[in-house]
Scaffold this motif. Structure first.
Motif, PDB file in Angstrom:
ATOM      1  N   GLN A   1       0.891  -1.061   0.029  1.00 33.81           N
ATOM      2  CA  GLN A   1       0.368   0.134  -0.445  1.00 33.81           C
ATOM      3  C   GLN A   1       0.871   0.849  -0.263  1.00 33.81           C
ATOM      4  N   PRO A   2       0.870   1.842  -1.531  1.00 32.55           N
ATOM      5  CA  PRO A   2       1.463   3.170  -0.890  1.00 32.55           C
ATOM      6  C   PRO A   2       1.520   3.879  -0.286  1.00 32.55           C
ATOM      7  N   GLN A   3       2.546   5.124   1.041  1.00 26.66           N
ATOM      8  CA  GLN A   3       2.487   5.478   1.763  1.00 26.66           C
ATOM      9  C   GLN A   3       3.004   6.654   1.467  1.00 26.66           C
ATOM     10  N   LEU A   4       2.670   8.199   1.940  1.00 24.13           N
ATOM     11  CA  LEU A   4       3.533   8.404   1.582  1.00 24.13           C
ATOM     12  C   LEU A   4       2.895  10.268   3.155  1.00 24.13           C
ATOM     13  N   VAL A   5       4.363  10.449   3.818  1.00 23.28           N
ATOM     14  CA  VAL A   5       4.705  10.635   4.566  1.00 23.28           C
ATOM     15  C   VAL A   5       5.371  12.394   4.957  1.00 23.28           C
ATOM     16  N   GLU A   6       4.821  13.067   4.874  1.00 23.11           N
ATOM     17  CA  GLU A   6       5.469  14.838   4.680  1.00 23.11           C
ATOM     18  C   GLU A   6       5.784  15.119   6.060  1.00 23.11           C
ATOM     19  N   SER A   7       6.496  15.626   6.232  1.00 22.68           N
ATOM     20  CA  SER A   7       7.434  16.518   7.621  1.00 22.68           C
ATOM     21  C   SER A   7       8.079  18.207   7.109  1.00 22.68           C
ATOM     22  N   GLY A   8       8.649  18.356   8.331  1.00 24.85           N
ATOM     23  CA  GLY A   8       9.528  19.649   7.976  1.00 24.85           C
ATOM     24  C   GLY A   8       8.553  20.997   8.514  1.00 24.85           C
ATOM     25  N   GLY A   9       6.936  20.879   8.710  1.00 22.18           N
ATOM     26  CA  GLY A   9       6.518  22.028   8.491  1.00 22.18           C
ATOM     27  C   GLY A   9       6.711  23.210   9.607  1.00 22.18           C
ATOM     28  N   GLY A  10       6.460  23.970   9.995  1.00 18.30           N
ATOM     29  CA  GLY A  10       6.047  24.496  11.488  1.00 18.30           C
ATOM     30  C   GLY A  10       5.704  26.296  11.175  1.00 18.30           C
ATOM     31  N   LEU A  11       5.853  27.509  11.823  1.00 21.53           N
ATOM     32  CA  LEU A  11       6.011  28.044  12.261  1.00 21.53           C
ATOM     33  C   LEU A  11       7.516  29.347  11.967  1.00 21.53           C
ATOM     34  N   VAL A  12       7.419  29.735  10.984  1.00 22.78           N
ATOM     35  CA  VAL A  12       8.735  29.999  10.625  1.00 22.78           C
ATOM     36  C   VAL A  12       7.416  32.239  10.372  1.00 22.78           C
ATOM     37  N   ALA A  14       7.460  35.674   7.451  1.00 18.51           N
ATOM     38  CA  ALA A  14       7.676  36.284   6.809  1.00 18.51           C
ATOM     39  C   ALA A  14       9.084  36.253   6.226  1.00 18.51           C
ATOM     40  N   GLY A  15       9.732  36.392   5.028  1.00 19.30           N
ATOM     41  CA  GLY A  15      10.602  36.531   4.587  1.00 19.30           C
ATOM     42  C   GLY A  15      11.217  35.577   5.328  1.00 19.30           C
ATOM     43  N   GLY A  16      10.968  33.854   5.542  1.00 21.80           N
ATOM     44  CA  GLY A  16      11.921  32.930   6.466  1.00 21.80           C
ATOM     45  C   GLY A  16      11.568  31.884   5.052  1.00 21.80           C
ATOM     46  N   SER A  17      12.254  30.812   5.698  1.00 17.94           N
ATOM     47  CA  SER A  17      12.092  29.782   4.532  1.00 17.94           C
ATOM     48  C   SER A  17      12.600  28.698   5.074  1.00 17.94           C
ATOM     49  N   LEU A  18      11.603  27.645   4.787  1.00 13.44           N
ATOM     50  CA  LEU A  18      11.060  26.170   5.321  1.00 13.44           C
ATOM     51  C   LEU A  18      11.769  25.181   3.867  1.00 13.44           C
ATOM     52  N   ARG A  19      11.862  23.571   4.800  1.00 14.82           N
ATOM     53  CA  ARG A  19      12.077  22.332   3.514  1.00 14.82           C
ATOM     54  C   ARG A  19      11.018  21.560   4.438  1.00 14.82           C
ATOM     55  N   LEU A  20      10.403  21.229   3.076  1.00 15.04           N
ATOM     56  CA  LEU A  20       9.059  19.979   4.025  1.00 15.04           C
ATOM     57  C   LEU A  20       9.681  18.395   2.877  1.00 15.04           C
ATOM     58  N   SER A  21       9.189  18.021   3.529  1.00 14.01           N
ATOM     59  CA  SER A  21       9.782  16.583   3.554  1.00 14.01           C
ATOM     60  C   SER A  21       8.902  15.606   3.088  1.00 14.01           C
ATOM     61  N   CYS A  22       8.982  14.520   1.835  1.00 10.89           N
ATOM     62  CA  CYS A  22       8.025  13.186   1.607  1.00 10.89           C
ATOM     63  C   CYS A  22       9.061  12.167   1.707  1.00 10.89           C
ATOM     64  N   ALA A  23       8.216  11.263   2.504  1.00 14.07           N
ATOM     65  CA  ALA A  23       8.998   9.731   1.720  1.00 14.07           C
ATOM     66  C   ALA A  23       7.963   9.217   1.751  1.00 14.07           C
TER      67      ALA A  23
END
Length: 121
Positions: A1-12, A14-23
């Motif tokens: 069964q395919p599974q996608l799991v995101e991570s990396g979200g949060g509070l930032v 304005a003007g900042g950066s984030l990297r989201l990941s998906c396994a």
């Protein structure tokens, strides 16, 4: 069964950066195109970016030049690097997969559970 799991979200700020990941697991990674989609409070889910099996990328106009999607076949991972974040980028971000290359959020077959991104002033 395919599974996608995101991570990396949060509070930032304005003007900042984030990297989201998906396994990704349970699917043949090289056979799938992967997208990032988001849904803000009170709004419909919308397309953000997609990367094809071959590395072709597409972006929504609202994120073009600020977000970068990438994939790592050795790790079965998909990433969304987000820079110059704006208040209007606040949303739940979803990773999705399909064998079709599409920018239509309704056409992705497999979805992750989402990760919250909140941009503050």
């Amino acid at each position: 069964q395919p599974q996608l799991v995101e991570s990396g979200g949060g509070l930032v700020q304005a003007g900042g950066s984030l990297r989201l990941s998906c396994a990704a697991s349970g699917l043949t990674f090289t056979s799938y195109n992967f997208g990032w989609l988001r849904q803000a409070p009170g709004k419909e889910r919308e397309f953000v970016s997609v990367i094809s099996r071959y590395g072709t990328t597409m972006y929504a106009d609202s994120v073009k030049g600020r977000f970068t999607i990438s994939r790592d076949g050795a790790k079965n991972m998909v990433y969304l690097q987000m820079s110059s974040l704006k208040l209007e980028d606040t949303a739940i971000y979803y990773c999705a997969a399909d064998t079709r290359f599409t920018m239509d959020h309704q056409r992705f077959r497999y979805w992750g559970q989402g990760t919250q991104v909140t941009v503050s002033s």
